[in-house]
Design an enzyme around this catalytic site. Sequence first.
Site, PDB file in Angstrom:
ATOM      1  N   TYR B 298      33.044 -22.507 -15.135  1.00  0.00           N
ATOM      2  CA  TYR B 298      32.301 -23.715 -14.779  1.00  0.00           C
ATOM      3  C   TYR B 298      32.342 -24.710 -15.933  1.00  0.00           C
ATOM      4  CZ  TYR B 298      28.881 -26.349 -12.066  1.00  0.00           C
ATOM      5  OH  TYR B 298      28.246 -27.301 -11.309  1.00  0.00           O
ATOM      6  N   TYR B 349      34.594 -32.084  -8.429  1.00  0.00           N
ATOM      7  CA  TYR B 349      33.292 -31.468  -8.641  1.00  0.00           C
ATOM      8  C   TYR B 349      32.751 -31.041  -7.278  1.00  0.00           C
ATOM      9  CZ  TYR B 349      28.424 -31.003 -10.202  1.00  0.00           C
ATOM     10  OH  TYR B 349      27.166 -30.548 -10.486  1.00  0.00           O
TER      11      TYR B 349
END
Lengths: 144, 394
Positions: B298, B349
């Site tokens: 991440y 994203y």
Amino acid sequence: MTRTPYLPPTMPLPAVTEDTRPFWEACRRRELVVQRCTRCASFRHPPAPLCWRCRSFAHEWVAVSGRGRVFTHAVVHRAPLPALEAAVPFTVVVVALDDAPGVRIVSNLVDAGPGELRVDLPVEVVFEEMSPEVTVPRFRVRRA
Amino acid sequence: MRDAAAIVGIAQSEYTKWGGLTRCTEYQLALETIVKAVEDAGLSVDDVDGFASFSNDRNEAAFVATDLGVPELRYAGMTWIVGGGGACAAVAEAAMAIATGMASCVVVYRSIAMGQFQRFGRALAGDVAGGRPMDAALGFALPFGLVNATVGMALLVRRHMHLYGTTREQLGHVAVTFRRHANRNPAAVMHARPMTLADHAAARPIVEPFGLLDCCLETDGADALVLVAPERARDCRRRPVYVMAAAEGSGPRFGCGAWAMHYMPEEDYATGNTARLAATLYRTAGIGPGDVDCAQLYDHYTGMVLLQLEDLGFCKRGEGGPFAASGALAWPDGALPTNTAGGSLSEAYIHGLNHVVEAVHQLRGTAVSQVPDAEICVVASGSGIPTSALLLRR
Ligand SMILES: [Zn+2]
């Protein structure tokens, strides 16, 4: 440079709850207080109903000196809120309090000169009134 | 829960910059992507009986099931793991539903059209009111300008820099490496935009120590995955990718995470809150970090990738910066090709669900930047908050 107030009074203000009221009321008296467990004597912050170490619900509020050291810091350049457009750049610091072991407070350093902001910098609390109900603790450099 | 379920279908919508999705609603994009993922698996929507998502998904499973005409909804999960920490948890909970017999075919999905709603992770502006535990915590953050994740993660990374000498240039290696991967990936929002270390160094500061190119993209897009039991997976159209191990949770005192809380133990402070999950993953799978062929981590902020690499055991604590600067994250020659599609910094994203999709591509052998003969991939969700992680194998 010291600005007063360091952040505008239109900043979000805290919720004053049963758990947090003694902290915010002490700030209005210009006193920094921390919750301490009356069973195991450990400090805790932010305020909570019980001690996360020994699970006792019994606690007291202890006034501390307001002296501490910068644990970490950030400098905000891009205003994350419209209210902050005129306030950038500003610092956000996490301060480890000298006389409440393990306690850290998120705040601002109001007077760090260029290049002065660093981890372990000694600081002391100052208070800023944001509204008639809310005064917040911020920090300034502790100078000899 | 070793090998409790397999991922048999995947789909990605088009990815655009924030506000770029104008041809349909965010909700329709979720539905389209779910249908494509079911088709990819060679299954029918009539086979689907469960859904899992995360971060208070607006596109609620009850409506998704209704509009798709799902004959019987048997499981609908929404993990409590906050925000971008939840992508791997949604996959884990889908696998749990299958392993326990709650459902037999579960779709994990995420659709985000920031132009149609507010930008995700936007600063919290209002006064804090209410009696939730989070309200009391926010009262000790928002008045001081700790109003979004950028400030919160900057504080963690600054502490890491202090403790270990991590540098801005090392953060730049993360940004530039993932951008190079995105430059190979036609689906990536930053496909046509090269980046150099000098570009990274010159970018305007956002929240020191982060400049603009240390912060992830804001985009519109959707991803979906389909999971079934391993024995059923063998009959599906694609090569199954097994959920070898899954973990979700947090170390002590993180609360809702560093975007609002900075009260974790000192030894946990400059970490990604993923080390305990890593121990669970490796123990469950019976492997170690040296057995992992590639990683999808991440990357909300460059520096947080370094902390998560350390948590996952790919280098020692404090050595994330030199590890990244050594070229270890780069495809094809690095020791651990990471975010091979470009990640949140340079692909899109989709809240970390695109990281799971890319892991599946790697293990199917269909990635654009394919790691040769990849057998095991680690995926980790949002660090510095309660989070989740997966080991996937082919
Ligand atoms: Zn106690």
